[in-house]
Design a protein around this motif. Structure first.
Motif, PDB file in Angstrom:
ATOM      1  N   THR A 183       0.814  -1.217   0.000  1.00 19.39           N
ATOM      2  CA  THR A 183       0.000   0.000   0.000  1.00 19.39           C
ATOM      3  C   THR A 183       0.852   1.273   0.000  1.00 19.39           C
ATOM      4  OG1 THR A 183      -0.176  -0.090   2.428  1.00 19.39           O
ATOM      5  CG2 THR A 183      -1.952  -1.114   1.162  1.00 19.39           C
ATOM      6  N   SER A 184       2.085   1.162   0.454  1.00 19.56           N
ATOM      7  CA  SER A 184       2.967   2.342   0.493  1.00 19.56           C
ATOM      8  C   SER A 184       3.900   2.418  -0.704  1.00 19.56           C
ATOM      9  CB  SER A 184       3.803   2.323   1.776  1.00 19.56           C
ATOM     10  OG  SER A 184       4.628   1.172   1.811  1.00 19.56           O
ATOM     11  N   ASN A 185       3.887   1.357  -1.538  1.00 18.32           N
ATOM     12  CA  ASN A 185       4.764   1.298  -2.715  1.00 18.32           C
ATOM     13  C   ASN A 185       6.247   1.375  -2.363  1.00 18.32           C
ATOM     14  OD1 ASN A 185       2.682   1.119  -4.737  1.00 18.32           O
ATOM     15  ND2 ASN A 185       2.257   3.292  -4.391  1.00 18.32           N
ATOM     16  N   ILE A 186       6.582   0.864  -1.186  1.00 19.58           N
ATOM     17  CA  ILE A 186       7.991   0.795  -0.790  1.00 19.58           C
ATOM     18  C   ILE A 186       8.606  -0.467  -1.375  1.00 19.58           C
ATOM     19  CG2 ILE A 186       9.600   0.593   1.142  1.00 19.58           C
ATOM     20  CD1 ILE A 186       7.581   2.138   2.850  1.00 19.58           C
ATOM     21  N   ASN A 187       9.741  -0.335  -2.032  1.00 20.17           N
ATOM     22  CA  ASN A 187      10.439  -1.494  -2.590  1.00 20.17           C
ATOM     23  C   ASN A 187      10.949  -2.356  -1.436  1.00 20.17           C
ATOM     24  OD1 ASN A 187      11.585  -3.242  -4.399  1.00 20.17           O
ATOM     25  ND2 ASN A 187      13.236  -1.865  -5.034  1.00 20.17           N
ATOM     26  N   PRO A 242       1.497   3.723  23.753  1.00 19.11           N
ATOM     27  CA  PRO A 242       0.543   4.802  23.439  1.00 19.11           C
ATOM     28  C   PRO A 242       1.067   5.857  22.476  1.00 19.11           C
ATOM     29  CG  PRO A 242       1.449   5.084  25.648  1.00 19.11           C
ATOM     30  CD  PRO A 242       1.889   3.728  25.175  1.00 19.11           C
ATOM     31  N   ASP A 243       2.389   5.984  22.350  1.00 21.72           N
ATOM     32  CA  ASP A 243       2.958   7.009  21.477  1.00 21.72           C
ATOM     33  C   ASP A 243       3.223   6.514  20.061  1.00 21.72           C
ATOM     34  OD1 ASP A 243       2.971   8.845  23.585  1.00 21.72           O
ATOM     35  OD2 ASP A 243       4.938   8.154  24.279  1.00 21.72           O
ATOM     36  N   VAL A 244       2.943   5.232  19.816  1.00 20.01           N
ATOM     37  CA  VAL A 244       3.211   4.666  18.491  1.00 20.01           C
ATOM     38  C   VAL A 244       1.926   4.722  17.659  1.00 20.01           C
ATOM     39  CG1 VAL A 244       4.006   2.646  17.212  1.00 20.01           C
ATOM     40  CG2 VAL A 244       4.937   3.130  19.501  1.00 20.01           C
ATOM     41  N   PRO A 245       1.951   5.447  16.539  1.00 20.01           N
ATOM     42  CA  PRO A 245       0.734   5.575  15.724  1.00 20.01           C
ATOM     43  C   PRO A 245       0.409   4.289  14.973  1.00 20.01           C
ATOM     44  CG  PRO A 245       2.579   6.631  14.627  1.00 20.01           C
ATOM     45  CD  PRO A 245       3.077   6.216  15.984  1.00 20.01           C
ATOM     46  N   THR A 246      -0.857   4.138  14.653  1.00 20.52           N
ATOM     47  CA  THR A 246      -1.263   2.993  13.834  1.00 20.52           C
ATOM     48  C   THR A 246      -0.852   3.245  12.391  1.00 20.52           C
ATOM     49  OG1 THR A 246      -3.424   3.908  13.257  1.00 20.52           O
ATOM     50  CG2 THR A 246      -3.275   2.641  15.314  1.00 20.52           C
ATOM     51  N   ALA A 247      -0.851   2.165  11.602  1.00 19.08           N
ATOM     52  CA  ALA A 247      -0.580   2.315  10.167  1.00 19.08           C
ATOM     53  C   ALA A 247      -1.657   3.172   9.519  1.00 19.08           C
ATOM     54  CB  ALA A 247      -0.511   0.941   9.513  1.00 19.08           C
ATOM     55  N   LYS A 248      -2.913   3.002   9.990  1.00 21.46           N
ATOM     56  CA  LYS A 248      -4.010   3.784   9.418  1.00 21.46           C
ATOM     57  C   LYS A 248      -3.832   5.275   9.688  1.00 21.46           C
ATOM     58  CE  LYS A 248      -7.849   0.769   8.517  1.00 21.46           C
ATOM     59  NZ  LYS A 248      -9.320   0.684   8.486  1.00 21.46           N
ATOM     60  N   GLU A 249      -3.341   5.614  10.882  1.00 23.51           N
ATOM     61  CA  GLU A 249      -3.082   7.020  11.190  1.00 23.51           C
ATOM     62  C   GLU A 249      -2.047   7.611  10.235  1.00 23.51           C
ATOM     63  OE1 GLU A 249      -2.798   8.409  15.466  1.00 23.51           O
ATOM     64  OE2 GLU A 249      -2.669   6.242  15.748  1.00 23.51           O
ATOM     65  N   GLN A 250      -1.191   6.747   9.707  1.00 19.58           N
ATOM     66  CA  GLN A 250      -0.141   7.199   8.807  1.00 19.58           C
ATOM     67  C   GLN A 250      -0.538   7.054   7.338  1.00 19.58           C
ATOM     68  OE1 GLN A 250       3.987   6.241  10.363  1.00 19.58           O
ATOM     69  NE2 GLN A 250       2.804   4.934  11.752  1.00 19.58           N
ATOM     70  N   GLY A 251      -1.857   6.899   7.116  1.00 22.56           N
ATOM     71  CA  GLY A 251      -2.390   6.937   5.762  1.00 22.56           C
ATOM     72  C   GLY A 251      -2.408   5.630   5.007  1.00 22.56           C
ATOM     73  N   LEU A 252      -2.194   4.505   5.688  1.00 23.32           N
ATOM     74  CA  LEU A 252      -2.154   3.215   5.012  1.00 23.32           C
ATOM     75  C   LEU A 252      -3.325   2.336   5.462  1.00 23.32           C
ATOM     76  CD1 LEU A 252       1.661   2.486   5.305  1.00 23.32           C
ATOM     77  CD2 LEU A 252       0.444   3.552   3.402  1.00 23.32           C
ATOM     78  N   ASP A 253      -3.979   1.687   4.511  1.00 25.34           N
ATOM     79  CA  ASP A 253      -5.134   0.851   4.807  1.00 25.34           C
ATOM     80  C   ASP A 253      -4.675  -0.529   5.271  1.00 25.34           C
ATOM     81  OD1 ASP A 253      -7.678  -0.162   5.039  1.00 25.34           O
ATOM     82  OD2 ASP A 253      -7.922  -0.553   2.892  1.00 25.34           O
TER      83      ASP A 253
END
Length: 334
Positions: A183-187, A242-253
């Motif tokens: 989903t992030s297109n990271i190689n 608690p300080d670690v964001p979810t993947a969804k918060e970072q724009g990834l489904d």
């Protein structure tokens, strides 16, 4: 091994249920009680599809102790590791449906593993009745500080192939990482390991750039600064990080979590299931069990069997659609 706190030596116990003659001259185990009214009347074998000391094993032992204390019978844990839990599942599925063999099983076996194995290897939830939910074990993407990554954006802007470790084919660790990179297109390049311990060792040793691990596997090294967490894959942030964001918060489904639930063979009498649910509820209410969850970074998921089945079916559909949408081949991508 998944849970580093409260590590114990697992002892595989095989307990043969005593046989008693029925009024009709047949036999049944001492646990079986026809309609289930006097359940449990003997030893109940509790199967776990993992080796002693891992998360599934320790959770099963914690619940086993609670059931023994609250229901007045012996609930020995029987380890049948292999095939992501499929071997233990098969033992329970083919057992007499009288409550003499039960198992806490992983959602990934039913919702993710079928996407990575041939149709004849699929373990079906239709072979079981779900008594109730137990707990959720979230995944976290971690890196060695030496990698230079501090966020998911750092990986995307790194202009290099990111080698990621997972805990095996058909697991939530595999799916969460594969989805993240697609989903992030990271190689990226998958590096599968046979369990959490070797994957953890690989990222600590900088042999892979990142690894998707269960929080209980990684949290001590996160807290000590030996690992940097980049994202959690659950539906929301977790209290242990608690300080670690979810993947969804970072724009990834990407939303993938491991959760566990108590199962019995299909057509087990409702009275038996109700008795097990009663024992589980009493166990969950104890300070000892609640402390066990906290020490092992587990989030309670103490739902009814029907609610667990609904969640599982939704995940089966969602994961299958995502794998198809992003062209992910779990059989070959670690």
């Amino acid at each position: 091994m998944s849970i580093t706190a409260l590590r114990r030596t697992g002892i595989a116990v095989s307990a043969a249920a005593a046989l008693t003659l029925t009024a009709c001259g047949g036999v049944e185990t001492s646990t079986g009680s026809g309609g289930g009214g006097d359940y449990p009347s003997g030893t109940v074998e509790m199967y776990v599809g993992a080796s002693p000391g891992g998360s599934s094993d320790l959770i099963s032992r914690a619940v086993s102790k609670g059931l023994s204390d609250n229901l007045g019978a012996s609930f020995p844990v029987i380890n049948r590791e292999g095939a992501n839990g499929a071997l233990a599942a098969a033992e329970v599925a083919k057992a007499t449906p009288d409550g003499s063999k039960i198992a806490i099983q992983n959602a990934s076996l039913f919702a993710i593993t079928p996407l990575a194995v041939s149709p004849d290897e699929v373990t079906k939830i239709d072979d079981f009745d779900i008594v109730g939910g137990v707990s959720r074990d979230d995944y976290v993407l971690v890196t060695n500080p030496a990698s230079g990554f501090r966020t998911l954006a750092d990986m995307k802007n790194g202009n290099r192939v990111v080698r990621y470790g997972t805990t095996g084919v058909g697991t939530g660790a595999q799916l969460s990482a594969a989805l993240l990179f697609k989903t992030s297109n990271i190689n990226s390049q998958a590096v599968p390991f046979d369990g959490g311990a070797p994957a953890l060792a690989a990222v600590l040793g900088n042999q892979v750039d990142v690894a998707s691990l269960q929080v209980g596997e990684a949290i001590e090294n996160i807290q000590s600064g030996k690992l940097t967490p980049l994202a959690v894959f659950g539906p929301e942030r977790i209290e242990y990080l608690p300080d670690v964001p979810t993947a969804k918060e970072q724009g990834l489904d990407v939303e993938v979590a491991q959760y566990r639930f108590m199962t019995v063979p299909k057509e087990t009498p409702q009275e038996v299931q109700d008795k097990l649910a009663e024992g589980m509820k009493a166990t969950f209410a104890t300070e000892e069990y609640q402390e066990f969850n906290k020490q092992n970074s587990l989030t309670p998921m103490e739902l009814s069997g029907d609610d667990v089945l609904t969640q599982l079916q939704e995940d089966q559909t969602r994961f299958a659609e995502l794998v198809k949408q992003y062209g992910i081949n779990l059989r070959d991508e670690g």
